[in-house]
Scaffold this active site. Sequence first.
Site, PDB file in Angstrom:
ATOM      1  CG  LEU A 391     -36.681 -15.944 -30.367  1.00  0.00           C
ATOM      2  CD1 LEU A 391     -37.337 -14.654 -29.914  1.00  0.00           C
ATOM      3  CD2 LEU A 391     -35.533 -16.319 -29.431  1.00  0.00           C
ATOM      4  CD  GLU A 392     -36.379 -23.974 -32.813  1.00  0.00           C
ATOM      5  OE1 GLU A 392     -36.533 -25.089 -32.274  1.00  0.00           O
ATOM      6  OE2 GLU A 392     -35.572 -23.769 -33.733  1.00  0.00           O
ATOM      7  CG  ASN A 393     -37.923 -22.561 -25.924  1.00  0.00           C
ATOM      8  OD1 ASN A 393     -38.382 -23.670 -25.689  1.00  0.00           O
ATOM      9  ND2 ASN A 393     -36.671 -22.389 -26.323  1.00  0.00           N
TER      10      ASN A 393
END
Length: 566
Positions: A391-393
């Site tokens: 999860l890059e957000n």
Amino acid sequence: MDRLPALPRRRRTLAGAAVAALALSLLGAGHAAAADVNNAKNAGFESGLADWTCSAGSGTTVSSPVHGGTAALKATPAGQDYAQCAQTVAVKPNSTYTLSAWVQGGYTYLGATGTGTTDVSTWTPDSASWKQLSTTFTTGASTTSVTVYLNGWYGQAAYYADDVSVYGPDGGGGGDPSPTVPSSPTGLAVSGTTSSSVSLSWNAVTGATGYTVYRGGTKVTSATSTSATVTGLSPSTSYSFQVTATNAAGESAKSAAVTATTAPSGGGGGTGLPKHAVTGYWQNFDNGATVQRISDVPSQYDIIAVAFADATSTPGAVGFTLDSAGLGGYTVDRFKADIAAKKAAGKKVVVSVGGQNGTVSVDDATSAANFANSVYALMQTYGFDGVDIDLENGLNATYMSQALRQLSSKAGSSLVITMAPQTIDMQSTSNAYFQTALNVKDILTVVNTQYYNSGSMLGCDGKVYSQGSVDFLTALACIQLQGGLSPSQVGLGVPASTSAAGSGYVSPSVVNNALDCLSKGTNCGTFKPSRTYPDLRGAMTWSTNWDAASGNAWSASVGPHVHALP
């Protein structure tokens, strides 16, 4: 991970610019003398934006959320404007000031310019709850005013700010009251344990600029936010903790005590994996790399992460749909059969959640349960061995940890949990990704940090290293190794080719040298770790498809090297 070919990510571009700010924030803030005052005006935004100037009309005041009083600042970046709100503060020459503010929401920076000495700044990534930023500066011999500012970042969410303070000698222009000793913190709770650490959280205290954590009556660490991780503990041991609140006026009484018992020694989920493992991401889409079936993935890969599961309309839940058309008619039945064959050969296949564009949100108990239930359903449907968190957000450490523990209770000890945080997510144990990894250390298999698309970053020795080198890989991996993860839970994530990422590609020989440096103390660059880590898990690449497009050169070199580590 990139779904598009070789596109640099805007989210990563801020990392290099923020290194200096992050370095300052890790140094911690000093405290002003008790007779000092808050020199900021309208520090709590109770008088709207009076005394503040916000760029491009980006700022306004809101009644919720607030940290103190009845109002707070909300500033929204748009286009090329990053929503800077600033005021000029009167100060005295040759004096030291503590600058702090409570922030929430998107990426937020706090700083001071025109100090006459060294201008300072500090920052934080996305924060779902109020978090205090704090730093110090010293004025020059003729400095009588400085500019203090808050700002967000391009393309990021709005940020909120409240209770700004510039504590130090009275410069003659402030109007907010001097601080009083804060009240004792409430709500102290244990948020996670490992065999060597305990993570704590508590409620924010109005007027506090920091907190002190005590173990058995002895000070063990301090924090500027409402959480901390105490490390260096013994396995299977009970400890008592208390916390106090501090500001320029002094320290509060201790909170009520909580007791935590560390986990047994060892830790790490998943069974049947080799001591040293290679992870590769398999693309469920065609972005110019070689289109593969699971059966095409070379045997050098021990863990195959199927990318990606995406959010559904149910909060927290994820779903997966095989891109049969994009993968040349790859059927679901064949896909399942290929997974089963890999598992029969001793490999692990997990479903990766998120990616560069993923927006899975697990931020309450309901969404945590939905996440666990939906991932477990995918495991049953396709035969996946577990889940990869990419999860890059942003993620919520409390509820993602809760979700993974619920999944573990369903799947049992054979569950494989991997993570692929961005480089910036693992710069400090205070970051949500790092906290999540530590919270679930006893069931966590491996964290393969993405050492690319990041620009320059801090190593564990406090020095800045440029990506694309042995030093970058070793000095940054050292942060996780010293921060509480077991060596068997640390992997080096790199691109398989120059086409696989916007920046940060290194040749397989550099990866192998970094593995040798960390595990054996050989083939190091200028940075050499203080000890070796022979249990280091291994390496990861994005992706098996890009590897195939380069003739599988990455796995053919790194794979045998990983498996031959001590």
